[in-house]
Motif scaffolding. Structure first.
Motif, PDB file in Angstrom:
ATOM      1  N   ILE A  50       0.738  -1.214   0.181  1.00 41.12           N
ATOM      2  CA  ILE A  50       0.423  -0.276  -0.025  1.00 41.12           C
ATOM      3  C   ILE A  50       0.777   1.075   0.188  1.00 41.12           C
ATOM      4  O   ILE A  50       0.981   2.172  -0.567  1.00 41.12           O
ATOM      5  CB  ILE A  50      -0.667   0.109   1.025  1.00 41.12           C
ATOM      6  CG1 ILE A  50      -1.544  -1.051   1.165  1.00 41.12           C
ATOM      7  CG2 ILE A  50      -1.492   1.404   1.760  1.00 41.12           C
ATOM      8  CD1 ILE A  50      -2.457  -1.616   1.601  1.00 41.12           C
ATOM      9  N   LEU A  51       1.779   0.839   0.681  1.00 48.66           N
ATOM     10  CA  LEU A  51       2.690   2.790   1.101  1.00 48.66           C
ATOM     11  C   LEU A  51       3.556   2.777   0.175  1.00 48.66           C
ATOM     12  O   LEU A  51       3.472   4.058  -1.428  1.00 48.66           O
ATOM     13  CB  LEU A  51       3.627   1.864   1.796  1.00 48.66           C
ATOM     14  CG  LEU A  51       3.566   2.288   3.353  1.00 48.66           C
ATOM     15  CD1 LEU A  51       4.284   2.149   4.770  1.00 48.66           C
ATOM     16  CD2 LEU A  51       2.368   4.056   4.152  1.00 48.66           C
ATOM     17  N   SER A  52       4.171   1.425  -1.192  1.00 44.96           N
ATOM     18  CA  SER A  52       4.446   1.816  -2.577  1.00 44.96           C
ATOM     19  C   SER A  52       3.416   2.416  -3.579  1.00 44.96           C
ATOM     20  O   SER A  52       3.840   3.444  -4.444  1.00 44.96           O
ATOM     21  CB  SER A  52       5.070  -0.129  -3.123  1.00 44.96           C
ATOM     22  OG  SER A  52       5.965  -0.443  -1.813  1.00 44.96           O
ATOM     23  N   GLY A  53       2.158   1.912  -3.715  1.00 47.86           N
ATOM     24  CA  GLY A  53       1.478   2.027  -4.138  1.00 47.86           C
ATOM     25  C   GLY A  53       0.842   3.350  -4.392  1.00 47.86           C
ATOM     26  O   GLY A  53       1.017   4.227  -4.928  1.00 47.86           O
ATOM     27  N   LEU A  54       1.662   4.185  -2.819  1.00 49.31           N
ATOM     28  CA  LEU A  54       0.435   5.628  -2.532  1.00 49.31           C
ATOM     29  C   LEU A  54       2.252   6.442  -3.157  1.00 49.31           C
ATOM     30  O   LEU A  54       1.877   7.383  -3.611  1.00 49.31           O
ATOM     31  CB  LEU A  54       0.269   5.496  -1.188  1.00 49.31           C
ATOM     32  CG  LEU A  54      -0.664   5.412  -0.761  1.00 49.31           C
ATOM     33  CD1 LEU A  54      -0.727   5.836   1.117  1.00 49.31           C
ATOM     34  CD2 LEU A  54      -1.750   6.079  -1.633  1.00 49.31           C
ATOM     35  N   GLY A  55       3.485   5.916  -2.695  1.00 45.22           N
ATOM     36  CA  GLY A  55       4.800   6.596  -4.008  1.00 45.22           C
ATOM     37  C   GLY A  55       4.795   5.776  -5.184  1.00 45.22           C
ATOM     38  O   GLY A  55       4.458   7.511  -5.734  1.00 45.22           O
ATOM     39  N   PHE A  56       3.820   5.563  -6.116  1.00 44.25           N
ATOM     40  CA  PHE A  56       4.070   5.483  -7.060  1.00 44.25           C
ATOM     41  C   PHE A  56       2.764   6.830  -7.826  1.00 44.25           C
ATOM     42  O   PHE A  56       2.742   7.440  -8.324  1.00 44.25           O
ATOM     43  CB  PHE A  56       3.597   4.243  -7.887  1.00 44.25           C
ATOM     44  CG  PHE A  56       4.347   3.155  -8.037  1.00 44.25           C
ATOM     45  CD1 PHE A  56       4.942   3.579  -9.491  1.00 44.25           C
ATOM     46  CD2 PHE A  56       5.061   2.571  -7.285  1.00 44.25           C
ATOM     47  CE1 PHE A  56       5.574   3.013 -10.236  1.00 44.25           C
ATOM     48  CE2 PHE A  56       5.607   1.751  -7.943  1.00 44.25           C
ATOM     49  CZ  PHE A  56       6.179   1.882  -8.506  1.00 44.25           C
ATOM     50  N   MET A  77      -0.136   0.793 -12.363  1.00 47.40           N
ATOM     51  CA  MET A  77       1.057   0.465 -11.092  1.00 47.40           C
ATOM     52  C   MET A  77       0.532   0.650  -9.692  1.00 47.40           C
ATOM     53  O   MET A  77       0.590  -0.140  -8.737  1.00 47.40           O
ATOM     54  CB  MET A  77       2.826   0.383 -11.570  1.00 47.40           C
ATOM     55  CG  MET A  77       3.449  -0.559 -10.815  1.00 47.40           C
ATOM     56  SD  MET A  77       3.322  -2.262 -11.141  1.00 47.40           S
ATOM     57  CE  MET A  77       3.630  -2.400 -10.172  1.00 47.40           C
ATOM     58  N   ALA A  78       0.658   1.624  -9.113  1.00 51.67           N
ATOM     59  CA  ALA A  78       0.295   1.779  -8.045  1.00 51.67           C
ATOM     60  C   ALA A  78      -1.494   1.533  -7.906  1.00 51.67           C
ATOM     61  O   ALA A  78      -1.936   0.912  -6.600  1.00 51.67           O
ATOM     62  CB  ALA A  78      -0.384   3.955  -7.791  1.00 51.67           C
ATOM     63  N   LEU A  79      -2.632   1.376  -8.393  1.00 56.30           N
ATOM     64  CA  LEU A  79      -3.497   1.294  -8.566  1.00 56.30           C
ATOM     65  C   LEU A  79      -3.771  -0.853  -8.377  1.00 56.30           C
ATOM     66  O   LEU A  79      -3.579  -1.184  -6.788  1.00 56.30           O
ATOM     67  CB  LEU A  79      -4.204   0.723  -9.176  1.00 56.30           C
ATOM     68  CG  LEU A  79      -4.880   2.692  -9.410  1.00 56.30           C
ATOM     69  CD1 LEU A  79      -5.803   2.331 -10.619  1.00 56.30           C
ATOM     70  CD2 LEU A  79      -5.705   3.271  -8.198  1.00 56.30           C
ATOM     71  N   LEU A  80      -2.724  -1.419  -8.919  1.00 59.18           N
ATOM     72  CA  LEU A  80      -2.938  -2.871  -8.636  1.00 59.18           C
ATOM     73  C   LEU A  80      -1.879  -3.003  -7.483  1.00 59.18           C
ATOM     74  O   LEU A  80      -1.845  -3.799  -6.665  1.00 59.18           O
ATOM     75  CB  LEU A  80      -1.656  -2.612 -10.060  1.00 59.18           C
ATOM     76  CG  LEU A  80      -0.689  -4.667 -10.300  1.00 59.18           C
ATOM     77  CD1 LEU A  80      -2.723  -5.315  -9.913  1.00 59.18           C
ATOM     78  CD2 LEU A  80      -0.111  -5.177 -10.533  1.00 59.18           C
ATOM     79  N   LEU A  81      -0.606  -2.057  -6.401  1.00 54.83           N
ATOM     80  CA  LEU A  81      -0.224  -2.383  -5.286  1.00 54.83           C
ATOM     81  C   LEU A  81      -1.348  -1.923  -4.716  1.00 54.83           C
ATOM     82  O   LEU A  81      -1.147  -3.141  -3.453  1.00 54.83           O
ATOM     83  CB  LEU A  81       1.135  -1.153  -5.862  1.00 54.83           C
ATOM     84  CG  LEU A  81       2.470  -1.785  -6.610  1.00 54.83           C
ATOM     85  CD1 LEU A  81       2.994  -0.545  -5.918  1.00 54.83           C
ATOM     86  CD2 LEU A  81       2.805  -3.118  -5.963  1.00 54.83           C
ATOM     87  N   ILE A  82      -1.932  -1.379  -4.827  1.00 57.66           N
ATOM     88  CA  ILE A  82      -2.645  -1.357  -3.145  1.00 57.66           C
ATOM     89  C   ILE A  82      -3.807  -1.670  -3.326  1.00 57.66           C
ATOM     90  O   ILE A  82      -3.647  -2.354  -1.540  1.00 57.66           O
ATOM     91  CB  ILE A  82      -3.364   0.937  -4.219  1.00 57.66           C
ATOM     92  CG1 ILE A  82      -1.963   1.180  -3.432  1.00 57.66           C
ATOM     93  CG2 ILE A  82      -4.742   0.967  -2.475  1.00 57.66           C
ATOM     94  CD1 ILE A  82      -2.739   3.238  -3.957  1.00 57.66           C
TER      95      ILE A  82
END
Length: 97
Positions: A50-56, A77-82
């Protein structure tokens, strides 16, 4: 055939099995998944995703001199990570195997 017996109470048995067979083609296509993803819920790895997605998302919206395709791919990519992170944090308890 599993190298380590299933009745063994070793908590690292799945990790050892993963390391022994990570390069064997087709070994993990039959429902065997990485031990990190089989952990209890809430899985702390989900918070990292989730934090990685927010960073993206932050980079996508506040980055400079970007092509539109880069922004679209970063948002995807961010939505996929989140989504994966939320699934790991809020997901159902994995079945015992």
């Amino acid at each position: 055939m599993k190298k380590y017996p299933t009745e063994d109470n070793d908590p690292f048995r799945d990790v050892k099995d993963w390391q022994d067979h990570r390069y064997d083609p087709g070994y993990f296509t039959g429902g065997n998944i990485r031990p990190l993803l089989k952990a209890r819920r809430p899985n702390k790895y989900g918070y990292v995703l989730i934090l990685s997605g927010l960073g993206f998302l932050f980079v996508a919206f506040f980055g400079r001199d970007r092509l539109w395709i880069e922004v679209v791919l970063q948002i995807a990519m961010a939505l996929l990570l989140i989504a994966a992170g939320v699934k790991l944090v809020k997901g159902t308890e994995p079945s015992a195997s």
